[in-house]
Design a protein around this motif. Structure first.
Motif, PDB file in Angstrom:
ATOM      1  N   UNK A  40       0.841  -1.201   0.000  1.00  0.00           N
ATOM      2  CA  UNK A  40       0.000   0.000   0.000  1.00  0.00           C
ATOM      3  C   UNK A  40       0.875   1.250   0.000  1.00  0.00           C
ATOM      4  N   UNK A  41       1.924   1.220   0.816  1.00  0.00           N
ATOM      5  CA  UNK A  41       2.860   2.349   0.864  1.00  0.00           C
ATOM      6  C   UNK A  41       3.564   2.524  -0.483  1.00  0.00           C
ATOM      7  N   UNK A  42       3.845   1.415  -1.166  1.00  0.00           N
ATOM      8  CA  UNK A  42       4.499   1.480  -2.471  1.00  0.00           C
ATOM      9  C   UNK A  42       3.644   2.245  -3.471  1.00  0.00           C
ATOM     10  N   UNK A  43       2.326   2.020  -3.438  1.00  0.00           N
ATOM     11  CA  UNK A  43       1.413   2.711  -4.348  1.00  0.00           C
ATOM     12  C   UNK A  43       1.362   4.206  -4.015  1.00  0.00           C
ATOM     13  N   UNK A  44       1.346   4.533  -2.721  1.00  0.00           N
ATOM     14  CA  UNK A  44       1.342   5.944  -2.311  1.00  0.00           C
ATOM     15  C   UNK A  44       2.634   6.637  -2.747  1.00  0.00           C
ATOM     16  N   UNK A  45       3.755   5.956  -2.594  1.00  0.00           N
ATOM     17  CA  UNK A  45       5.043   6.526  -3.012  1.00  0.00           C
ATOM     18  C   UNK A  45       5.081   6.712  -4.531  1.00  0.00           C
ATOM     19  N   UNK A  64       0.316   6.828   5.536  1.00  0.00           N
ATOM     20  CA  UNK A  64      -1.030   6.718   4.979  1.00  0.00           C
ATOM     21  C   UNK A  64      -2.072   6.910   6.079  1.00  0.00           C
ATOM     22  N   UNK A  65      -3.117   7.654   5.767  1.00  0.00           N
ATOM     23  CA  UNK A  65      -4.207   7.921   6.709  1.00  0.00           C
ATOM     24  C   UNK A  65      -5.413   7.038   6.425  1.00  0.00           C
ATOM     25  N   UNK A  66      -5.729   6.856   5.131  1.00  0.00           N
ATOM     26  CA  UNK A  66      -6.915   6.091   4.766  1.00  0.00           C
ATOM     27  C   UNK A  66      -6.749   5.562   3.347  1.00  0.00           C
ATOM     28  N   UNK A  67      -7.539   4.534   3.020  1.00  0.00           N
ATOM     29  CA  UNK A  67      -7.452   3.963   1.678  1.00  0.00           C
ATOM     30  C   UNK A  67      -8.689   3.177   1.300  1.00  0.00           C
ATOM     31  N   UNK A  68      -9.082   3.294   0.034  1.00  0.00           N
ATOM     32  CA  UNK A  68     -10.219   2.554  -0.510  1.00  0.00           C
ATOM     33  C   UNK A  68      -9.910   2.141  -1.938  1.00  0.00           C
ATOM     34  N   UNK A  69     -10.711   1.228  -2.451  1.00  0.00           N
ATOM     35  CA  UNK A  69     -10.549   0.865  -3.852  1.00  0.00           C
ATOM     36  C   UNK A  69     -11.905   0.584  -4.476  1.00  0.00           C
ATOM     37  N   UNK A  70     -11.947   0.699  -5.783  1.00  0.00           N
ATOM     38  CA  UNK A  70     -13.158   0.434  -6.547  1.00  0.00           C
ATOM     39  C   UNK A  70     -12.785  -0.409  -7.762  1.00  0.00           C
ATOM     40  N   UNK A  71     -13.518  -1.499  -7.969  1.00  0.00           N
ATOM     41  CA  UNK A  71     -13.258  -2.332  -9.145  1.00  0.00           C
ATOM     42  C   UNK A  71     -13.813  -1.637 -10.385  1.00  0.00           C
ATOM     43  N   UNK A  72     -13.033  -1.658 -11.456  1.00  0.00           N
ATOM     44  CA  UNK A  72     -13.412  -0.985 -12.686  1.00  0.00           C
ATOM     45  C   UNK A  72     -13.791  -1.984 -13.779  1.00  0.00           C
ATOM     46  N   UNK A  73     -14.793  -1.620 -14.571  1.00  0.00           N
ATOM     47  CA  UNK A  73     -15.153  -2.412 -15.747  1.00  0.00           C
ATOM     48  C   UNK A  73     -14.376  -1.836 -16.926  1.00  0.00           C
ATOM     49  N   UNK A  74     -13.078  -2.076 -16.885  1.00  0.00           N
ATOM     50  CA  UNK A  74     -12.172  -1.443 -17.835  1.00  0.00           C
ATOM     51  C   UNK A  74     -11.235  -2.499 -18.405  1.00  0.00           C
ATOM     52  N   UNK A 101      -5.497   9.313  -6.522  1.00  0.00           N
ATOM     53  CA  UNK A 101      -6.229   8.219  -7.161  1.00  0.00           C
ATOM     54  C   UNK A 101      -5.296   7.562  -8.171  1.00  0.00           C
ATOM     55  N   UNK A 102      -5.090   6.251  -8.004  1.00  0.00           N
ATOM     56  CA  UNK A 102      -4.171   5.510  -8.868  1.00  0.00           C
ATOM     57  C   UNK A 102      -4.924   4.397  -9.575  1.00  0.00           C
ATOM     58  N   UNK A 103      -4.815   4.329 -10.881  1.00  0.00           N
ATOM     59  CA  UNK A 103      -5.388   3.235 -11.658  1.00  0.00           C
ATOM     60  C   UNK A 103      -4.393   2.084 -11.647  1.00  0.00           C
ATOM     61  N   UNK A 104      -4.913   0.874 -11.419  1.00  0.00           N
ATOM     62  CA  UNK A 104      -3.997  -0.238 -11.119  1.00  0.00           C
ATOM     63  C   UNK A 104      -4.557  -1.557 -11.628  1.00  0.00           C
ATOM     64  N   UNK A 105      -3.663  -2.401 -12.126  1.00  0.00           N
ATOM     65  CA  UNK A 105      -4.008  -3.764 -12.511  1.00  0.00           C
ATOM     66  C   UNK A 105      -3.031  -4.719 -11.835  1.00  0.00           C
ATOM     67  N   UNK A 106      -3.507  -5.723 -11.081  1.00  0.00           N
ATOM     68  CA  UNK A 106      -2.599  -6.648 -10.388  1.00  0.00           C
ATOM     69  C   UNK A 106      -1.915  -7.593 -11.369  1.00  0.00           C
ATOM     70  N   UNK A 107      -0.826  -8.239 -10.897  1.00  0.00           N
ATOM     71  CA  UNK A 107      -0.283  -8.161  -9.542  1.00  0.00           C
ATOM     72  C   UNK A 107       0.662  -6.983  -9.371  1.00  0.00           C
ATOM     73  N   UNK A 108       0.886  -6.616  -8.095  1.00  0.00           N
ATOM     74  CA  UNK A 108       1.807  -5.538  -7.784  1.00  0.00           C
ATOM     75  C   UNK A 108       3.223  -6.106  -7.761  1.00  0.00           C
ATOM     76  N   UNK A 109       4.084  -5.597  -8.619  1.00  0.00           N
ATOM     77  CA  UNK A 109       5.450  -6.098  -8.717  1.00  0.00           C
ATOM     78  C   UNK A 109       6.443  -4.951  -8.570  1.00  0.00           C
ATOM     79  N   UNK A 110       7.501  -5.216  -7.805  1.00  0.00           N
ATOM     80  CA  UNK A 110       8.562  -4.232  -7.647  1.00  0.00           C
ATOM     81  C   UNK A 110       9.604  -4.436  -8.744  1.00  0.00           C
ATOM     82  N   UNK A 111      10.201  -3.381  -9.318  1.00  0.00           N
ATOM     83  CA  UNK A 111       9.823  -1.974  -9.085  1.00  0.00           C
ATOM     84  C   UNK A 111       8.764  -1.486 -10.069  1.00  0.00           C
TER      85      UNK A 111
END
Length: 225
Positions: A40-45, A64-74, A101-111
């Motif tokens: 989660x911190x990685x996405x904020x950074x 981070x103070x708060x976080x939410x997500x929404x699934x997209x039909x994209x 607001x960050x648009x994202x598709x998993x999986x999360x991979x570094x870097x």
């Protein structure tokens, strides 16, 4: 023959429903439960770094103070991730609050991950503090009752025998009424150990008969995997 086929298909559907989830479709935003997670911190950074590139600033992520997500039909993006956090500039003494607001598709991979900064707001205001609240007392009788209500309603809809164990985490959203987002430990007769589910229950007494309605119920799965 048609009746037999229909019966088989219905039974199969109920089995799939029981294993997967139930959704009434009204609740589309879900909490990010572990705000201290390194992913989660990685996405904020990432959001801060992208903002710095676009605006030629030198903000540094703090917490981070708060976080939410929404699934997209994209086709390209699976989720819209909204994070509220503090960041600090070398020119200011104290960190300030930002929302990205960050648009994202998993999986999360570094870097490198499939992400794109959508919005970046300074001083997002007090709406989050006033309308979103983490539940502090997870053993509160009303919170426990709502969790048990969710399990009971899901059992009716999916023809299952899930048993409530305890509430692991919870969050409320004040909209037209209240939305209770709960992370629940649940046990099934066939499971040796409890599993974690997340549910959304609507509390709108002037619209819903009985006051409460199960909107969503699903096995918990991290969006970062």
């Amino acid at each position: 023959m048609a009746r037999v086929s229909h019966s088989i298909l219905l039974s199969f559907f109920l089995m799939v429903l029981a294993e997967a989830s139930y959704s009434g479709g009204e609740v589309v935003v879900w909490p990010i439960w572990n705000l201290n997670d390194s992913k989660t911190a990685f996405v904020a950074k990432f959001a801060v770094a992208q903002h710095n590139k676009k605006t030629n600033t030198t903000l540094r992520f703090v917490t981070i103070v708060d976080g939410n997500y929404e699934r997209l039909a994209n086709v390209k993006w699976s989720y819209s991730v909204q994070l509220t956090f503090f960041a600090k500039d070398n020119k200011i003494a104290r960190p300030k609050k930002y929302k990205a607001s960050v648009l994202y598709t998993p999986p999360l991979k570094y870097p490198n991950s499939a992400m794109e900064l959508n919005k970046f707001l300074k001083n997002p205001g007090v709406l989050a503090a006033n309308y979103v609240s983490w539940i502090k007392d997870l053993k509160d009788s009303k919170v426990v009752w709502i969790a048990e209500f969710a399990v009971t309603e899901y059992n009716k809809k999916a023809n299952t025998t899930l048993q409530f164990v305890r509430v692991l985490n919870g969050k409320t959203y004040l909209v037209a009424g209240l939305i209770y987002h709960l992370l629940i430990s649940i046990k099934d007769e066939s499971d040796a150990h409890p599993k974690t589910y997340e549910t959304a229950v609507l509390d709108i007494p002037w619209e819903i008969k009985g006051g409460y309605k199960l909107d969503s119920f699903k096995l918990f799965k991290s969006i970062w995997t």
